[in-house]
Design a protein around this motif. Structure first.
Motif, mmCIF file in Angstrom:
data_model
loop_
_atom_site.group_PDB
_atom_site.id
_atom_site.type_symbol
_atom_site.label_atom_id
_atom_site.label_comp_id
_atom_site.label_asym_id
_atom_site.label_seq_id
_atom_site.Cartn_x
_atom_site.Cartn_y
_atom_site.Cartn_z
ATOM 1 N N LEU A 38 10.435 225.096 2.223
ATOM 2 C CA LEU A 38 10.403 225.026 0.758
ATOM 3 C C LEU A 38 11.591 224.218 0.230
ATOM 4 C CD1 LEU A 38 9.302 228.660 -0.148
ATOM 5 C CD2 LEU A 38 7.977 226.548 -0.454
ATOM 6 N N ARG A 39 12.743 224.428 0.820
ATOM 7 C CA ARG A 39 13.930 223.674 0.390
ATOM 8 C C ARG A 39 13.795 222.193 0.724
ATOM 9 N NH1 ARG A 39 18.646 227.847 2.281
ATOM 10 N NH2 ARG A 39 18.498 229.212 0.466
ATOM 11 N N SER A 40 13.333 221.898 1.918
ATOM 12 C CA SER A 40 13.282 220.488 2.326
ATOM 13 C C SER A 40 12.212 219.707 1.571
ATOM 14 C CB SER A 40 13.090 220.354 3.837
ATOM 15 O OG SER A 40 11.830 220.833 4.222
ATOM 16 N N PHE A 41 11.108 220.361 1.192
ATOM 17 C CA PHE A 41 10.068 219.662 0.433
ATOM 18 C C PHE A 41 10.340 219.713 -1.067
ATOM 19 C CE2 PHE A 41 7.938 219.713 4.473
ATOM 20 C CZ PHE A 41 7.222 218.535 4.456
ATOM 21 N N ASP A 42 11.289 220.512 -1.500
ATOM 22 C CA ASP A 42 11.830 220.508 -2.858
ATOM 23 C C ASP A 42 10.768 220.328 -3.952
ATOM 24 O OD1 ASP A 42 13.858 220.645 -4.779
ATOM 25 O OD2 ASP A 42 14.127 218.474 -4.759
ATOM 26 N N GLY A 43 9.775 221.220 -3.949
ATOM 27 C CA GLY A 43 8.757 221.166 -4.991
ATOM 28 C C GLY A 43 7.582 220.243 -4.709
ATOM 29 N N ASN A 44 7.629 219.497 -3.632
ATOM 30 C CA ASN A 44 6.529 218.597 -3.273
ATOM 31 C C ASN A 44 5.483 219.407 -2.505
ATOM 32 O OD1 ASN A 44 4.776 216.646 -2.388
ATOM 33 N ND2 ASN A 44 6.331 215.383 -1.400
ATOM 34 N N ARG A 45 4.677 220.150 -3.239
ATOM 35 C CA ARG A 45 3.682 221.041 -2.625
ATOM 36 C C ARG A 45 2.643 220.268 -1.817
ATOM 37 N NH1 ARG A 45 -1.071 223.861 -3.546
ATOM 38 N NH2 ARG A 45 -0.961 226.051 -2.984
ATOM 39 N N LEU A 48 4.198 219.254 1.462
ATOM 40 C CA LEU A 48 4.331 220.441 2.310
ATOM 41 C C LEU A 48 2.988 220.828 2.908
ATOM 42 C CD1 LEU A 48 5.830 222.881 3.475
ATOM 43 C CD2 LEU A 48 5.529 224.021 1.264
#
Length: 83
Positions: A38-45, A48
């Motif tokens: 979740l941190r590494s994709f930082d909102g890029n669902r 992810l």
């Protein structure tokens, strides 16, 4: 075995060949792996989900005796839904 030792040294929670975490040996993605993802994709669902879909395809091949719906639940269903 080397991957496990490397993962333990770095604290990374990576999937093993049978989709157990190399660090904590729980089903991957474990709690720590989920948080890191979740941190590494930082909102890029979408990004992810695409990353996890690639792991899903590998997990389905790696775990042929396991029901597919359980694998899908393990790999995908933890991702938070959009609000």
């Amino acid at each position: 075995m080397r991957k496990r030792l490397a993962a333990a040294r770095t604290g990374q929670h990576l999937p093993g060949p049978r989709y157990a975490c190399l660090e904590c040996e729980r089903e991957w993605p474990c709690k720590d792996a989920r948080l890191a993802l979740l941190r590494s994709f930082d909102g890029n669902r979408i990004g992810l989900m695409m990353y996890l879909a690639a792991h899903l395809a590998r997990a389905l091949q790696a775990l042929p005796d396991r029901p597919p719906e359980m694998i899908v639940g393990q790999i995908l269903y933890w991702v938070p839904r959009r609000r």
